[in-house]
Design an enzyme around this catalytic site. Structure first.
Site, PDB file in Angstrom:
ATOM      1  N   PRO A   1       0.787  -1.230   0.000  1.00  0.00           N
ATOM      2  CA  PRO A   1       0.000   0.000   0.000  1.00  0.00           C
ATOM      3  C   PRO A   1       0.819   1.280   0.000  1.00  0.00           C
ATOM      4  O   PRO A   1       1.871   1.354   0.646  1.00  0.00           O
ATOM      5  CB  PRO A   1      -0.821  -0.105   1.295  1.00  0.00           C
ATOM      6  N   ASN A   2       0.286   2.242  -0.733  1.00  0.00           N
ATOM      7  CA  ASN A   2       0.840   3.601  -0.852  1.00  0.00           C
ATOM      8  C   ASN A   2       2.105   3.676  -1.708  1.00  0.00           C
ATOM      9  O   ASN A   2       2.603   4.765  -1.963  1.00  0.00           O
ATOM     10  CB  ASN A   2       1.106   4.232   0.535  1.00  0.00           C
TER      11      ASN A   2
ATOM     12  N   ARG B   1       4.968  10.786  -2.520  1.00  0.00           N
ATOM     13  CA  ARG B   1       4.799  10.510  -1.103  1.00  0.00           C
ATOM     14  C   ARG B   1       6.130  10.655  -0.357  1.00  0.00           C
ATOM     15  O   ARG B   1       7.079   9.891  -0.605  1.00  0.00           O
ATOM     16  CB  ARG B   1       4.316   9.060  -0.974  1.00  0.00           C
TER      17      ARG B   1
ATOM     18  N   TYR C   1      11.262   8.281   0.874  1.00  0.00           N
ATOM     19  CA  TYR C   1      11.115   7.165  -0.069  1.00  0.00           C
ATOM     20  C   TYR C   1      11.753   7.411  -1.430  1.00  0.00           C
ATOM     21  O   TYR C   1      11.777   6.507  -2.268  1.00  0.00           O
ATOM     22  CB  TYR C   1       9.620   6.827  -0.227  1.00  0.00           C
TER      23      TYR C   1
ATOM     24  N   ASN D   1       8.054  -5.746  -1.000  1.00  0.00           N
ATOM     25  CA  ASN D   1       7.995  -4.609  -0.098  1.00  0.00           C
ATOM     26  C   ASN D   1       6.530  -4.500   0.291  1.00  0.00           C
ATOM     27  O   ASN D   1       5.727  -3.934  -0.443  1.00  0.00           O
ATOM     28  CB  ASN D   1       8.487  -3.330  -0.766  1.00  0.00           C
TER      29      ASN D   1
ATOM     30  N   ALA E   1       3.277  -0.886   4.724  1.00  0.00           N
ATOM     31  CA  ALA E   1       2.746  -0.900   6.099  1.00  0.00           C
ATOM     32  C   ALA E   1       2.289  -2.294   6.544  1.00  0.00           C
ATOM     33  O   ALA E   1       2.351  -2.617   7.740  1.00  0.00           O
ATOM     34  CB  ALA E   1       1.600   0.096   6.221  1.00  0.00           C
TER      35      ALA E   1
ATOM     36  N   GLU F   1      13.201  -9.454   1.170  1.00  0.00           N
ATOM     37  CA  GLU F   1      12.442  -8.326   1.734  1.00  0.00           C
ATOM     38  C   GLU F   1      13.149  -7.020   1.372  1.00  0.00           C
ATOM     39  O   GLU F   1      14.361  -6.895   1.559  1.00  0.00           O
ATOM     40  CB  GLU F   1      12.382  -8.471   3.258  1.00  0.00           C
TER      41      GLU F   1
ATOM     42  N   HIS G   1      12.834  -2.621   1.583  1.00  0.00           N
ATOM     43  CA  HIS G   1      12.203  -1.367   2.012  1.00  0.00           C
ATOM     44  C   HIS G   1      13.051  -0.197   1.529  1.00  0.00           C
ATOM     45  O   HIS G   1      14.293  -0.286   1.584  1.00  0.00           O
ATOM     46  CB  HIS G   1      12.094  -1.282   3.538  1.00  0.00           C
TER      47      HIS G   1
ATOM     48  N   ARG H   1      13.225   3.808  12.455  1.00  0.00           N
ATOM     49  CA  ARG H   1      12.097   4.746  12.497  1.00  0.00           C
ATOM     50  C   ARG H   1      11.213   4.462  13.725  1.00  0.00           C
ATOM     51  O   ARG H   1      11.695   3.923  14.712  1.00  0.00           O
ATOM     52  CB  ARG H   1      11.341   4.655  11.168  1.00  0.00           C
TER      53      ARG H   1
HETATM   54  C1  DQA Z   1       8.320   0.993   3.651  1.00  0.00           C
HETATM   55  C2  DQA Z   1       8.461   1.168   5.168  1.00  0.00           C
HETATM   56  C3  DQA Z   1       7.116   0.941   5.862  1.00  0.00           C
HETATM   57  O1  DQA Z   1       7.265   1.134   7.267  1.00  0.00           O
HETATM   58  C4  DQA Z   1       6.090   1.935   5.364  1.00  0.00           C
HETATM   59  O2  DQA Z   1       4.833   1.686   5.941  1.00  0.00           O
HETATM   60  C5  DQA Z   1       6.006   1.968   3.876  1.00  0.00           C
HETATM   61  C6  DQA Z   1       7.207   1.848   3.079  1.00  0.00           C
HETATM   62  C7  DQA Z   1       9.623   1.347   2.919  1.00  0.00           C
HETATM   63  O3  DQA Z   1       9.741   0.970   1.754  1.00  0.00           O
HETATM   64  O4  DQA Z   1      10.488   2.017   3.489  1.00  0.00           O
HETATM   65  O5  DQA Z   1       4.933   2.192   3.324  1.00  0.00           O
HETATM   66  O6  DQA Z   1       8.039  -0.379   3.384  1.00  0.00           O
END
Ligand code: DQA
Length: 151
Positions: A12-13, A20, A25, A76, A79, A102, A104, A111
């Site tokens: 998501p997002n 964003r 990011y 990835n 959240a 994995e 990110h 964080r």
């Molecule tokens: C994320 C880190 C997560 O905590 C966050 O909710 C994201 C992006 C990252 O790529 O740094 O949406 O996965």
């Protein structure tokens, strides 16, 4: 023989990348990232399925699909990384069958404390966090090494 397939799944997002919180990011859009992944994957002879969803169930279904279709999976989960037992359970089914990485953009461990737990982490043989969009390319290289595939 057909080319090995890897799935690259974004949660998501992440469709809003570039807009964003770019200071966290990065400025690359999801289209830039897909293009970069396709180029990197091609150099190893991988076929990729690159998908993003804002819905947990889509990610679960795609992880299940990987079981019969993919040699490797880069995820990835955004959240959902920190909340989703459903994703944990789906990834568990891939154990010993599909290698998981994995990724990110940021480093969640540096964080807020609610980002310190990862339901993906126990299933992944490699983790790239804090390398921005390059993390996906690093994931592709790690999968190639794991699968004994050279450029
Ligand atoms: C994320 C880190 C997560 O905590 C966050 O909710 C994201 C992006 C990252 O790529 O740094 O949406 O996965």
């Amino acid at each position: 023989m057909s080319q090995p397939v890897i799935f690259i799944l974004l949660g998501p997002n992440l469709n809003m990348l570039g807009i964003r919180e770019p200071h966290i990011y990065g400025y690359e859009t999801i289209q830039d990232i897909e293009k970069m992944c396709r180029k990197e994957a091609e150099s190893y002879g991988f076929d990729i399925e690159f998908k993003q969803s804002n819905h947990e169930g889509d990610l679960v279904t795609w992880i299940q699909d990987a079981l019969n279709k993919a040699r490797g999976l880069i995820i990835n989960a955004a959240a959902y990384t920190h909340t989703s037992v459903a994703i944990y359970d789906a990834l568990k089914m891939l154990e010993g069958k599909v290698s998981v990485v994995e990724v990110h953009h940021s480093n969640p461990k540096e964080r807020e404390s609610f980002r310190h737990v990862s339901y993906v982490e126990p299933h992944a043989f490699a983790h790239f966090a804090g390398h921005g969009a390059r993390g996906y390319a690093m994931g592709i290289a790690a999968l190639a090494e794991r699968l004994g595939i050279e450029k």
